[in-house]
Design a protein around this motif. Structure first.
Motif, mmCIF file in Angstrom:
data_model
loop_
_atom_site.group_PDB
_atom_site.id
_atom_site.type_symbol
_atom_site.label_atom_id
_atom_site.label_comp_id
_atom_site.label_asym_id
_atom_site.label_seq_id
_atom_site.Cartn_x
_atom_site.Cartn_y
_atom_site.Cartn_z
ATOM 1 N N THR A 91 8.091 -32.923 24.028
ATOM 2 C CA THR A 91 9.390 -33.164 23.392
ATOM 3 C C THR A 91 9.609 -32.294 22.158
ATOM 4 O O THR A 91 10.575 -32.498 21.422
ATOM 5 C CB THR A 91 9.522 -34.648 22.991
ATOM 6 N N ALA A 92 8.748 -31.320 21.943
ATOM 7 C CA ALA A 92 8.860 -30.459 20.760
ATOM 8 C C ALA A 92 10.146 -29.647 20.797
ATOM 9 O O ALA A 92 10.596 -29.210 21.856
ATOM 10 C CB ALA A 92 7.663 -29.521 20.671
ATOM 11 N N GLU A 93 10.722 -29.462 19.627
ATOM 12 C CA GLU A 93 11.938 -28.663 19.504
ATOM 13 C C GLU A 93 11.581 -27.177 19.586
ATOM 14 O O GLU A 93 10.641 -26.713 18.946
ATOM 15 C CB GLU A 93 12.607 -28.945 18.169
ATOM 16 N N VAL A 94 12.346 -26.458 20.400
ATOM 17 C CA VAL A 94 12.181 -25.014 20.548
ATOM 18 C C VAL A 94 13.533 -24.382 20.265
ATOM 19 O O VAL A 94 14.535 -24.768 20.858
ATOM 20 C CB VAL A 94 11.686 -24.661 21.974
ATOM 21 N N SER A 95 13.564 -23.424 19.363
ATOM 22 C CA SER A 95 14.816 -22.747 19.012
ATOM 23 C C SER A 95 14.981 -21.512 19.877
ATOM 24 O O SER A 95 14.049 -20.713 20.015
ATOM 25 C CB SER A 95 14.787 -22.314 17.541
ATOM 26 N N VAL A 100 14.906 -15.871 23.565
ATOM 27 C CA VAL A 100 13.471 -16.138 23.407
ATOM 28 C C VAL A 100 13.324 -17.487 22.723
ATOM 29 O O VAL A 100 13.909 -17.728 21.669
ATOM 30 C CB VAL A 100 12.775 -15.033 22.581
ATOM 31 N N GLY A 101 12.555 -18.386 23.349
ATOM 32 C CA GLY A 101 12.320 -19.701 22.767
ATOM 33 C C GLY A 101 11.174 -19.650 21.769
ATOM 34 O O GLY A 101 10.084 -19.175 22.095
ATOM 35 N N TRP A 102 11.431 -20.122 20.552
ATOM 36 C CA TRP A 102 10.427 -20.114 19.479
ATOM 37 C C TRP A 102 10.083 -21.532 19.070
ATOM 38 O O TRP A 102 10.957 -22.309 18.713
ATOM 39 C CB TRP A 102 10.938 -19.357 18.257
ATOM 40 N N PHE A 103 8.802 -21.851 19.096
ATOM 41 C CA PHE A 103 8.295 -23.114 18.583
ATOM 42 C C PHE A 103 7.771 -22.853 17.177
ATOM 43 O O PHE A 103 6.970 -21.940 16.961
ATOM 44 C CB PHE A 103 7.163 -23.645 19.465
ATOM 45 N N THR A 113 5.872 -19.395 17.575
ATOM 46 C CA THR A 113 5.310 -18.934 18.838
ATOM 47 C C THR A 113 6.401 -18.869 19.882
ATOM 48 O O THR A 113 7.108 -19.857 20.114
ATOM 49 C CB THR A 113 4.184 -19.881 19.320
ATOM 50 N N ALA A 114 6.540 -17.694 20.511
ATOM 51 C CA ALA A 114 7.458 -17.538 21.641
ATOM 52 C C ALA A 114 6.783 -18.217 22.829
ATOM 53 O O ALA A 114 5.657 -17.852 23.195
ATOM 54 C CB ALA A 114 7.725 -16.066 21.922
ATOM 55 N N GLU A 122 2.605 -15.084 19.257
ATOM 56 C CA GLU A 122 2.546 -15.757 17.966
ATOM 57 C C GLU A 122 3.026 -14.818 16.864
ATOM 58 O O GLU A 122 2.652 -13.647 16.836
ATOM 59 C CB GLU A 122 1.102 -16.173 17.714
ATOM 60 N N LEU A 123 3.838 -15.334 15.975
ATOM 61 C CA LEU A 123 4.421 -14.551 14.902
ATOM 62 C C LEU A 123 4.213 -15.281 13.586
ATOM 63 O O LEU A 123 4.608 -16.440 13.448
ATOM 64 C CB LEU A 123 5.917 -14.362 15.174
#
Length: 148
Positions: A91-95, A100-103, A113-114, A122-123
């Protein structure tokens, strides 16, 4: 003069980044060890990454690895082929940033993290830089090199 990769608070939160002291400007980053499709995608990404990012030039990392890219004095670091983020639950939010989805790990605010790709990217971004702008600049290379 010693160089630092990140401000003290961010550096403590990001255990993978350490800097070699001295004037060389080489940043120590522990490289991941992807295999198979992820390794191939990460190698392709390495060739597509920009030389400058948010006004910072790309610099050498130690040990040298096709799975690591660093800009500035470690202010921005990318590692391709990392493990799935441990803190990311179903259920984590990913933007979504330009496809590109980033957590963003809530316990490690400088770490993104993409996650919607065949390899996790990882960024780490120091607080002096705007994450969204950097993620936009990296979206094209990530989408071109790392399949969904």
């Amino acid at each position: 003069m010693p160089r630092t990769a990140l401000p003290a608070g961010a550096a403590a939160a990001i255990a993978v980044l350490t800097v070699l002291a001295g004037c060389s400007g080489v940043v120590r980053v522990d490289p991941p060890t992807p295999t198979g499709v992820a390794a191939a995608a990460c190698e392709k990404l390495a060739g597509a990454l920009p030389r400058t990012l948010d006004g910072l030039d790309r610099v050498a990392s130690e040990p040298a690895s096709p799975y690591v890219a660093v800009w500035g004095e470690g202010e921005i670091a990318l590692r391709c082929g990392v493990e799935r983020p441990a803190a990311m639950d179903p259920t984590a939010e990913v933007s979504d940033v330009d496809g590109v989805g980033w957590f963003n790990d809530p316990q490690r605010p400088a770490l993104y993290t993409a996650v919607n790709r065949e390899a996790y990217v990882e960024l780490t971004i120091s607080p002096e830089h705007a994450p969204a702008a950097i993620q936009v600049d990296l979206a094209g290379p990530i989408k071109a090199a790392v399949p969904q």
